[in-house]
Design an enzyme around this catalytic site. Structure first.
Site, PDB file in Angstrom:
ATOM      1  N   ASP A 153       0.834  -1.203   0.000  1.00 13.69           N
ATOM      2  CA  ASP A 153       0.000   0.000   0.000  1.00 13.69           C
ATOM      3  C   ASP A 153       0.869   1.254   0.000  1.00 13.69           C
ATOM      4  OD1 ASP A 153      -2.616   1.487   0.494  1.00 13.69           O
ATOM      5  OD2 ASP A 153      -1.520   2.000   2.315  1.00 13.69           O
ATOM      6  N   GLU A 173      -2.152  -5.198  -3.538  1.00 15.44           N
ATOM      7  CA  GLU A 173      -1.216  -4.505  -2.656  1.00 15.44           C
ATOM      8  C   GLU A 173      -0.186  -5.468  -2.071  1.00 15.44           C
ATOM      9  OE1 GLU A 173      -4.007  -0.827  -1.069  1.00 15.44           O
ATOM     10  OE2 GLU A 173      -3.887  -2.655   0.133  1.00 15.44           O
TER      11      GLU A 173
END
Length: 247
Positions: free
Chosen positions: A66, A138
């Site tokens: 992320d 992610e």
């Protein structure tokens, strides 16, 4: 047993898993140096909880991915829009790294095919499926970063994200408004939306459908499209946006 050895031990006991991740390697065009990172990237916490030999799930990689994703998006937007202010850049960034876009990329890469999910989670998973799918992208980015470094991770991200950097409005086209409306309705009204085909017109090769969606007798909206599916999406979008503005 160390994290690396434990994860590798689990991995080597599963030849099907080896073949599966080899397939992923070819699909994304990256030769894995440390396969254990990619294996871990697809281990859900529910699977870890049901298998004592697993010492690490993908949540840390998701956290790392992320952050890497955010940096790549920010750098790209900073270069692409030299006249945009901080607020404008932040708004665009939030759109291009949103759940709908990451979910669409994840689905295109069929990342859920590699996910190890607990039995209980498989049965209960419903409205969180899109978010889970986005999280897989992610965690994969986190694995690529650890294994290959920032430059390769950035190239991988931009290969899939550049079209949205070039045209942030494209984010609208990947939104699943039926799912969003359903999730919102279940959470706030404890009921599912009801769809009804109001009309169907035009020749067989060029039909137009009119669909009405209703939540109780309180909310209603209509939408049209060249298929029932697209008409339902448009009706859901209209009602979802209307409800969000008034609640």
């Amino acid at each position: 047993m160390s994290f690396k050895k434990a994860q590798s031990h689990f991995f080597l006991k599963n030849p099907e898993r080896v073949r599966s991740l080899q397939k992923l390697s070819k699909k994304i065009g990256i030769k894995f140096s440390k396969v254990e990172y990619y294996n871990t990237a697809f281990i859900h916490s529910s699977y870890k909880n049901e298998n004592q030999e697993i010492l690490e799930d993908n949540e840390r990689l998701e956290f790392l991915g992320d952050s890497v994703l955010g940096l790549v998006a920010a750098r790209s937007l900073f270069r692409k829009y030299p006249k945009a202010n901080e607020g404008e850049l932040s708004r665009i960034k939030s759109r291009i790294v949103s759940t709908p876009i990451l979910n669409s990329i994840s689905e295109k890469l069929e990342l859920s095919e590699y996910l190890l999910l607990g039995k209980g989670e498989k049965n209960s998973l419903g409205k969180g499926r899109r978010k889970l799918s986005a999280n897989l992208f992610e965690s994969l980015v986190g694995a690529i970063y650890l294994d290959q470094g920032f430059e390769i991770a950035e190239k991988f991200i931009l290969r899939h994200l550049s079209e949205f950097v070039e045209n942030p409005e494209k984010e609208e086209s990947v939104r699943d408004y039926k799912t969003q409306l359903q999730e919102y309705s279940q959470k706030h009204f404890k009921i599912l939306p009801i769809y009804r085909t109001k009309s169907e017109s035009g020749p067989d090769h060029a039909k137009t459908f009119q669909v009405v969606v209703r939540i109780r007798d309180q909310w209603e909206a209509s939408g049209s499209g060249v298929s029932k599916k697209s008409a339902e999406q448009n009706a859901a979008k209209e009602l979802y946006n209307r409800i969000r503005k008034k609640t």
